[in-house]
Design an enzyme around this catalytic site. Structure first.
Site, PDB file in Angstrom:
ATOM      1  N   HIS A 132      83.083  49.746  46.695  1.00 16.84           N
ATOM      2  CA  HIS A 132      82.741  49.678  48.129  1.00 16.84           C
ATOM      3  C   HIS A 132      82.964  51.010  48.863  1.00 16.84           C
ATOM      4  O   HIS A 132      82.557  51.153  50.014  1.00 16.84           O
ATOM      5  CB  HIS A 132      83.550  48.586  48.837  1.00 16.84           C
ATOM      6  N   ASP A 169      79.613  42.720  40.097  1.00 14.56           N
ATOM      7  CA  ASP A 169      80.611  42.126  40.991  1.00 14.56           C
ATOM      8  C   ASP A 169      79.874  41.219  41.980  1.00 14.56           C
ATOM      9  O   ASP A 169      78.715  41.447  42.313  1.00 14.56           O
ATOM     10  CB  ASP A 169      81.340  43.238  41.761  1.00 14.56           C
ATOM     11  N   HIS A 171      80.242  40.968  45.060  1.00 13.08           N
ATOM     12  CA  HIS A 171      79.929  41.693  46.299  1.00 13.08           C
ATOM     13  C   HIS A 171      79.033  42.887  45.970  1.00 13.08           C
ATOM     14  O   HIS A 171      79.230  43.546  44.942  1.00 13.08           O
ATOM     15  CB  HIS A 171      81.217  42.176  46.971  1.00 13.08           C
ATOM     16  N   ASP A 262      84.485  37.965  40.299  1.00  9.46           N
ATOM     17  CA  ASP A 262      84.579  37.067  41.448  1.00  9.46           C
ATOM     18  C   ASP A 262      83.323  36.210  41.615  1.00  9.46           C
ATOM     19  O   ASP A 262      83.170  35.520  42.614  1.00  9.46           O
ATOM     20  CB  ASP A 262      84.901  37.838  42.737  1.00  9.46           C
TER      21      ASP A 262
END
Ligand SMILES: [Zn+2]
Length: 364
Positions: A132, A169, A171, A262
């Protein structure tokens, strides 16, 4: 040939208390690998990380934020309090800066050993994670962007010309995408990034199918936005229709994976429907591409994953696949997306993506 596992206790010293991205994540993984006796198997080897140099961190990050994290950690040491960055999402402890240098350096060390032929491939069990963070901002539990720096390192110091990054991931890998939106930073390298992530009222909000890169990077950023509830069965569609055709045309020399776990159906931060064997099955197909074009070179780096027991199983499964023990996975009952979601992928997303990318890739 051996599969490397990057690990060192320095990664536990990025100690941010009871935060979801806690040091307990790595402890749970290492405990599970020990319980399964995987570390006793001589075909796996622990790789000790080194510190990345500041010049290497500067391949993707601005001087200002490198100084900022140093100062934040000094303040944390002086006050003996955790320090909040990025509106409180991302936290630093006294040792965060040092752990972050080792987090990048663990990936660089593994890349060296793969290129030297000491190991076949590797999984870097590092933290803090990186995907990120972009050139000018730390975000989403991430400090230095481990995978972006590794890609630039391969271009600038290892003579690699073509790198694929796959970010699975849950996200969106927005930091990595930002860094490479206009292509690789170095003149000599060419980079293609594939993302698959939960999309729709979900952090960080980016990663729609029409974000495809600009300039030198045009057509080289590929996003696969997944609605909540998507299960293992949406991955083969992405691989068959998009990832494999592009890789056949691009012919990557090295594959880097931003691996978050996740996406598991029990994860507390997300709403996906994957099993813990799903990432390993994704990896099996990626391995076929690596065998064909990249001299089997795959380096996986750990990003998120917050259901500790499930994450440990998913990491274990990926390590088995890296070591060509594809039949030695721990599996749970298969989950499915349902016809409505599959129709979205087959009839809407895939045609729209191919249409967007058709000016850049002959395969479409
Ligand atoms: Zn995540």
């Amino acid at each position: 040939m051996t599969t490397g596992i990057v690990y060192d206790d320095i990664y536990l010293e990025h100690d941010i208390g009871t935060h979801v991205e806690s040091h307990e994540r790595l402890i749970a993984i290492m405990d599970f690998l020990k319980e399964k006796k995987l570390l006793e198997d001589p075909s796996y080897r622990i790789i000790k990380p080194r510190k990345a140099t500041l010049d290497q961190i500067r391949y993707v990050h601005r001087e200002r934020i490198i100084k900022e994290i140093q100062e934040i950690c000094e303040l944390s040491a002086k006050t003996q309090r955790l320090q909040y960055i990025d509106d409180g999402d991302t936290i630093a402890s006294p040792k965060t800066y040092e752990a972050s240098l080792f987090s990048v350096g663990g990936n660089l060390q593994a890349a060296d050993e793969i290129i030297n032929g000491n190991i076949k491939n590797a999984f870097a069990l590092v933290r803090p994670p990186g995907h990120h963070s972009n050139s000018h901002r730390f975000a989403g539990f991430c400090i230095f962007n481990n995978i972006a720096i590794t890609a630039e390192y391969l271009f600038r110091e290892k003579g690699i010309k073509k790198v694929v990054i796959i970010d699975w991931d849950c996200h969106h890998g927005n930091g990595t995408q930002d860094i490479f939106y206009q292509g690789s930073k170095s003149d000599s390298g060419e980079l293609v990034m594939f993302n698959s992530h939960q999309y729709g009222y979900f952090y960080p909000g980016t990663g729609n199918f029409d974000e495809i890169g600009k300039g030198k990077g045009a057509g080289k950023i590929i996003n696969y936005p997944m609605p909540a509830g998507s299960a293992d069965d949406v991955i083969p569609i992405y691989l068959k229709e998009i990832i494999i055709p592009i890789c056949e045309e691009f012919k990557p020399e090295f594959i880097l994976i931003s691996a978050g776990f996740d996406t598991h159906w029990t994860d507390q931060l997300t709403n996906m429907n994957w099993t813990y064997q799903a990432p390993a099955e994704y990896l099996q197909k990626i391995k076929t591409i690596a065998q064909k074009y990249a001299d089997e070179r795959i380096l996986i780096t750990l990003e998120g994953g917050y259901q500790l027991d499930k994450q440990a199983r998913a990491v274990y499964n990926c390590l088995r696949v890296l070591n060509n023990e594809d039949n030695n996975l721990i599996k749970e009952e298969l989950r499915t997306s349902g016809q409505k979601l599959l129709d979205y992928y087959n009839n809407r997303l895939i045609p729209a993506l191919k249409d967007k990318l058709s000016s850049y890739w002959n395969c479409f």
